[in-house]
Design an enzyme around this catalytic site. Structure first.
Site, short mmCIF file in Angstrom:
data_model
loop_
_atom_site.label_atom_id
_atom_site.label_comp_id
_atom_site.label_asym_id
_atom_site.label_seq_id
_atom_site.Cartn_x
_atom_site.Cartn_y
_atom_site.Cartn_z
N LYS B 104 108.37 30.67 22.42
CA LYS B 104 107.24 31.48 22.87
C LYS B 104 106.22 31.40 21.75
CE LYS B 104 105.50 36.10 23.52
NZ LYS B 104 105.73 37.55 23.58
N GLY B 165 102.34 45.65 23.65
CA GLY B 165 102.87 46.98 23.37
C GLY B 165 101.96 48.12 23.79
N ALA B 191 103.01 40.78 28.13
CA ALA B 191 102.39 41.83 27.31
C ALA B 191 101.57 42.81 28.13
CB ALA B 191 101.51 41.25 26.22
N GLY B 192 101.68 44.06 27.73
CA GLY B 192 100.87 45.11 28.32
C GLY B 192 101.56 45.88 29.44
N ASN B 213 108.74 43.76 26.78
CA ASN B 213 109.69 44.28 25.80
C ASN B 213 109.53 45.78 25.64
OD1 ASN B 213 111.30 44.85 23.57
ND2 ASN B 213 110.53 43.23 22.30
N THR B 214 108.37 46.19 25.12
CA THR B 214 108.18 47.60 24.77
C THR B 214 108.38 48.54 25.96
OG1 THR B 214 106.58 46.82 23.15
CG2 THR B 214 106.62 49.18 23.57
#
Lengths: 73, 266
Positions: B104, B165, B191-192, B213-214
């Protein structure tokens, strides 16, 4: 002939280490008690493939990065 | 009987995935929670970061002890790299440490927004593709940059829905749509993502997958959120493939307009 009385300074992960001469990368990793399962090694900004650990020598002044995989996104 | 499994697998370079959810391994409370959340998410591919080994401390349990390599393909990232050169070196180290040809790629341009540096990203992508990496490339939602990355031979383009995040969801769905319409390689929204509906929305736009992830790791109940994300991904994918109705301004009755009983006053 191995001369155990000699030593050399190198940098590993940003810290100074004094290690024996001569030393291969394989011996360096052993010296530092590195878990070899998920490790990767850079010598002077160039990757050292696993198959070369035994044949690549550590020289005075070398800079090593020894990395592993951690949690990340 | 049509089931979600009739969906063809997602092909990225030589690799194929039934799950279209890609999940990060960072920020979990502890590794047990991470392991359970990954299992609940149904993911088959997890991102990992490349960092200096702690030397001189007794080797305890590491992340890798909690990742079943039969179940998850590793996707080492270049997170934290702000130049093409740093990202290239990190990718090479990740391939060596992770025995995975996937990377990545992210080259960041700014520490506060963590938005990608398009120039550095293109530079690093060109080198890594030549070196045989299967490059999944984090990028902004700029359709022109996405096209340039494809031209270089990346295996997947991964536009950010919102800053890493931030949990803001997909801020510019129109750009994502344009990227999707023109894409010749898989497009993963990366992301986001803050909640399950963000995943559904991405998949309903036609995204081939979502990486997050987050949104899972920092949820109050990460395992439950992981399950929600799995279902949201499947729901969004099915909703996209099923073909939604056109939006219209006026109502359209769902019940027959004929055969009504006689009403008072007629």
């Amino acid at each position: 002939m191995t001369d155990r009385s000699r030593a050399q300074d190198i940098t590993v992960n940003g810290e100074r280490h004094t290690v024996p001469v001569p030393l291969s990368v394989a011996q360096l990793l052993e010296h530092l008690h590195v878990d070899l399962r998920h490790v990767a090694v850079e010598r002077n900004r160039a990757l050292v493939p696993k198959r070369d650990y035994a044949s690549v020598a550590v020289d005075a002044g070398d800079t090593f990065e020894i990395v592993t995989l951690v949690g990340g996104g | 009987m049509m089931t979600p499994t009739d969906d063809p697998p997602l092909e990225i370079g030589p690799h194929s995935f039934q799950s279209r959810l890609f999940v990060g391994t960072g920020k979990y409370r502890d590794l047990d929670v991470m392991r359970d959340a990954l299992a609940a998410s149904g993911t088959e591919c997890v991102t990992v970061a490349v960092r200096r080994m702690q030397l001189g401390v007794p080797a305890g349990k590491s992340l890798l002890d909690y990742l079943d390599r039969e179940r998850y393909r590793l996707l080492p990232n270049t997170a934290g790299c702000f130049t093409a050169d740093d990202a290239i070196r990190t990718a090479r180290l990740g391939r060596e440490a992770g025995m995975s040809d996937m990377v990545k790629l992210e080259v960041l341009g700014d520490p506060d927004t963590l938005l990608p540096d398009p120039v550095g990203t293109l530079e690093a992508a060109a080198v890594l593709v030549k070196e045989g990496f299967v490059v999944l490339c984090y990028t902004s939602d700029d359709p022109v940059v996405a096209r340039r990355l494809e031209d270089l031979g990346v295996a997947a383009v991964m536009p950010a829905g919102a800053p890493i995040g931030s949990g803001q969801g997909i801020l510019n769905p129109n750009n994502i749509r344009i990227i999707l319409e023109r894409a010749r390689v898989p497009v993963l929204v990366d992301a986001g993502v803050g909640c399950a509906s963000d995943v559904t929305r991405a998949m309903e736009l036609g995204a081939h997958g979502v990486l997050l992830n987050t949104g899972i790791a920092l949820a109050v109940d990460p395992v439950r959120m992981a399950r929600a994300m799995r279902r949201a991904c499947q729901a969004g994918r099915d909703s996209f493939r099923a073909g939604r109705i056109a939006k219209r301004l006026y109502a359209s009755a769902s019940s027959p307009t004929e055969g009504l009983i006689e009403f008072a006053g007629e």
